[in-house]
Scaffold this motif. Sequence first.
Motif, mmCIF file in Angstrom:
data_model
loop_
_atom_site.group_PDB
_atom_site.id
_atom_site.type_symbol
_atom_site.label_atom_id
_atom_site.label_comp_id
_atom_site.label_asym_id
_atom_site.label_seq_id
_atom_site.Cartn_x
_atom_site.Cartn_y
_atom_site.Cartn_z
ATOM 1 N N UNK A 82 36.873 6.408 28.768
ATOM 2 C CA UNK A 82 36.187 6.664 30.037
ATOM 3 C C UNK A 82 36.604 5.651 31.100
ATOM 4 N N UNK A 83 37.218 4.554 30.671
ATOM 5 C CA UNK A 83 37.608 3.474 31.571
ATOM 6 C C UNK A 83 39.124 3.356 31.602
ATOM 7 N N UNK A 84 39.687 3.296 32.802
ATOM 8 C CA UNK A 84 41.119 3.066 32.960
ATOM 9 C C UNK A 84 41.328 1.654 33.518
ATOM 10 N N UNK A 85 42.349 0.989 33.008
ATOM 11 C CA UNK A 85 42.605 -0.387 33.387
ATOM 12 C C UNK A 85 42.231 -1.318 32.246
ATOM 13 N N UNK A 86 42.330 -2.611 32.498
ATOM 14 C CA UNK A 86 42.081 -3.608 31.455
ATOM 15 C C UNK A 86 40.639 -4.092 31.535
ATOM 16 N N UNK A 87 39.858 -3.742 30.533
ATOM 17 C CA UNK A 87 38.474 -4.200 30.428
ATOM 18 C C UNK A 87 38.292 -4.841 29.065
ATOM 19 N N UNK A 88 37.972 -6.146 29.072
ATOM 20 C CA UNK A 88 37.787 -6.881 27.827
ATOM 21 C C UNK A 88 36.304 -7.088 27.550
ATOM 22 N N UNK A 89 35.978 -7.308 26.304
ATOM 23 C CA UNK A 89 34.601 -7.567 25.907
ATOM 24 C C UNK A 89 34.027 -8.729 26.718
ATOM 25 N N UNK A 90 32.881 -8.493 27.353
ATOM 26 C CA UNK A 90 32.203 -9.542 28.093
ATOM 27 C C UNK A 90 32.606 -9.678 29.544
ATOM 28 N N UNK A 91 33.571 -8.888 30.027
ATOM 29 C CA UNK A 91 33.977 -8.970 31.433
ATOM 30 C C UNK A 91 32.805 -8.632 32.359
ATOM 31 N N UNK A 92 32.691 -9.403 33.439
ATOM 32 C CA UNK A 92 31.681 -9.123 34.461
ATOM 33 C C UNK A 92 32.266 -8.122 35.461
ATOM 34 N N UNK A 93 31.593 -7.006 35.621
ATOM 35 C CA UNK A 93 32.103 -5.911 36.449
ATOM 36 C C UNK A 93 31.109 -5.597 37.561
ATOM 37 N N UNK A 94 31.608 -5.488 38.784
ATOM 38 C CA UNK A 94 30.771 -5.030 39.895
ATOM 39 C C UNK A 94 31.219 -3.617 40.266
#
Length: 217
Positions: free
Chosen positions: A118-130
């Motif tokens: 469902x997510x495109x791009x680099x998302x790592x465990x614990x990343x803060x996302x706005x």
Amino acid sequence: MYGLETKLWIEKKSVLGKELATILVGLGALRFGDFTLTSGRRSPYYIDLRLLPSYPSALERIADMYVAVMENEIGMSRLKVAGIPTAGLPLATAVSLRARLPLIYVRETPKLHGEMKMIEGVLSEGDEVVLIDDLATTGGSLLKAASAVRASGGHVSHAVVLIDREEGGSENLASAGIELHAVSRISDLLSWLEAVGGIPVDKVDTIKEYLKEVRSK
């Protein structure tokens, strides 16, 4: 009591809201009439921010407004920005470039092949996302996106939009642990436009009644 920095930001944000109103009227992105929203509700005004990518200078300036809100209300350390389909994606891209922050985006539906993400791009465990979107009405699209980001390991505590339509979005997001930030609230934007004659006279009372009605729900 507010500190000096907070007072200065409140004043600057008011100025940004007036500039935003001028941009939207100039582009024809704010229209008055009788419109049916995605929710099915009828509204006496409509904001079409999908026009913005066709006006690069306006898009760049509006991206700077998002960045100003983030700097003053959230902080920029170790953030990733997430675009919400579809209107939020070009805005998030512009914000990412102006702020030099990593960008991810949330798909409307999962991929039907590969990892079915469902997510495109680099998302790592614990990343803060706005989360970045164009408008907040009820907050449904933002809540759906937050759920997808959280399911993929990201943390979501903030969402930023250009305009809060003040139709329950802030409250609905707060119930999910997300603070809504907006460059302008629709009531402030329309009040200023009314003061400078930017709203058709025959629409003023209808708009005021609409805002009163949606706030009371």
